[in-house]
Design a protein around this motif. Structure first.
Motif, short mmCIF file in Angstrom:
data_model
loop_
_atom_site.label_atom_id
_atom_site.label_comp_id
_atom_site.label_asym_id
_atom_site.label_seq_id
_atom_site.Cartn_x
_atom_site.Cartn_y
_atom_site.Cartn_z
N GLY A 217 -7.89 -11.46 20.49
CA GLY A 217 -8.26 -10.60 19.36
C GLY A 217 -7.10 -9.80 18.83
N GLY A 218 -6.30 -9.22 19.73
CA GLY A 218 -5.15 -8.43 19.30
C GLY A 218 -4.10 -9.28 18.61
N ALA A 219 -3.82 -10.46 19.18
CA ALA A 219 -2.83 -11.36 18.57
C ALA A 219 -3.29 -11.82 17.19
N LEU A 220 -4.58 -12.12 17.07
CA LEU A 220 -5.12 -12.56 15.79
C LEU A 220 -5.03 -11.46 14.74
N ALA A 221 -5.35 -10.22 15.15
CA ALA A 221 -5.28 -9.09 14.22
C ALA A 221 -3.86 -8.87 13.72
N MET A 222 -2.89 -8.90 14.63
CA MET A 222 -1.50 -8.69 14.21
C MET A 222 -0.97 -9.85 13.39
N ALA A 223 -1.35 -11.06 13.76
CA ALA A 223 -0.90 -12.23 13.00
C ALA A 223 -1.47 -12.21 11.59
N THR A 224 -2.73 -11.78 11.47
CA THR A 224 -3.37 -11.72 10.16
C THR A 224 -2.71 -10.69 9.26
N THR A 225 -2.48 -9.49 9.78
CA THR A 225 -1.86 -8.45 8.94
C THR A 225 -0.40 -8.79 8.65
N TYR A 226 0.26 -9.44 9.59
CA TYR A 226 1.64 -9.88 9.32
C TYR A 226 1.65 -10.89 8.17
N GLY A 227 0.72 -11.82 8.19
CA GLY A 227 0.64 -12.81 7.12
C GLY A 227 0.33 -12.17 5.77
N ILE A 228 -0.56 -11.18 5.77
CA ILE A 228 -0.89 -10.50 4.53
C ILE A 228 0.32 -9.74 4.00
N GLY A 229 1.05 -9.07 4.92
CA GLY A 229 2.24 -8.34 4.51
C GLY A 229 3.31 -9.26 3.93
N GLN A 230 3.49 -10.40 4.56
CA GLN A 230 4.45 -11.37 4.07
C GLN A 230 4.03 -11.93 2.70
N LEU A 231 2.74 -12.17 2.56
CA LEU A 231 2.23 -12.77 1.32
C LEU A 231 2.31 -11.82 0.14
N LEU A 232 1.91 -10.61 0.36
CA LEU A 232 1.86 -9.65 -0.74
C LEU A 232 3.17 -8.90 -0.93
N GLY A 233 3.95 -8.78 0.12
CA GLY A 233 5.21 -8.06 0.00
C GLY A 233 5.01 -6.56 -0.13
N THR A 234 3.80 -6.11 0.17
CA THR A 234 3.49 -4.69 0.09
C THR A 234 2.29 -4.42 0.99
#
Length: 237
Positions: A217-234
């Motif tokens: 769960g923790g790895a999935l949460a961090m991977a998801t927010t990392y992906g969102i940050g990379q995608l949006l750049g903000t």
């Protein structure tokens, strides 16, 4: 009820209460770890500015801790008010009809295989106040000595969440710029493994299953927010 039995009952109540608070504290620390880690990792993926990361981490820690404390205070206050009102009502009824309480206890004992003669002997040994305690405990699952304090509950949630949330924030601040996300990721997973193992120990359940669930769960949460940050750049938090 003998004095020795009363002491044992009080000791058992204290142990149950402390274990309950400890387990709640562990769960609060888990929430702080996962939610704040996801926040700072997402921001770090979108921006390398340490000020942005620090602001987001501290804001997430503060808002999360206050939210947890307030939610726990309201929840426990409602529970405490309900239990206190029920105890007061039963106390009033017993004062007006004392024999009905003893009869209920005798009936309770007979339903569990105690003979009518033994049940009658047992209830005759009850001291003042023990009839009420027996009624609310066996009839409603309430123990006067274990009624939660909303301020203690709120403070415990605030501290445990803050403790968990502080780990990813500190990891981000102290790590080299090019290793911030990796160090935070590993640090949070270690923290989750420790709290997951402790939670399983307190609940007498499988440590392996508890730890794996938290790590995934923790790895999935961090991977998801990392992906969102990379995608949006903000940050969108």
């Amino acid at each position: 009820m003998s004095d020795e039995k009363q002491v044992n009952e009080h000791t058992r109540s204290l142990v149950v209460t402390r274990l309950s608070w400890l387990r709640a504290g562990v769960l609060g620390a888990n929430d702080g770890l996962i939610s704040t880690a996801g926040l700072v990792v997402g921001v770090a993926a979108a921006s390398a500015d340490i000020q942005d990361i620090t602001t987001a981490g501290i804001a997430g820690l503060t808002a999360g801790a206050i939210s947890m404390a307030l939610g726990e205070y309201v929840s426990v206050s409602t529970q405490r008010d309900t239990e206190t009102a029920l105890i007061a009502k039963k106390r009033s009824l017993l004062k007006a009809h004392p024999d009905e309480g003893k009869e209920w206890i005798a009936s309770f004992l007979r339903e569990r295989g105690v003979s009518a003669k033994t049940a009658s002997l047992v209830i005759e040994e009850f001291r003042d106040g023990e009839v009420l305690r027996a009624l609310i405990r066996h009839g409603f699952g309430i123990n006067e000595q274990e009624i939660a304090n909303p301020w203690v509950a709120a403070g415990s949630s605030l501290l445990s969440f803050s403790f968990g949330a502080a780990l990813p924030v500190i990891a981000m601040l102290l790590s080299p710029t090019d290793l911030r996300i990796q160090v935070t990721f590993i640090g949070v997973l270690i923290g989750l493994a420790l709290t997951g193992g402790l939670s399983a120990y307190l609940g007498q359940s499988s440590k392996r299953s508890a730890v794996i669930r938290l790590l995934v769960g923790g790895a999935l949460a961090m991977a998801t927010t990392y992906g969102i940050g990379q995608l949006l750049g903000t940050t969108a938090f």
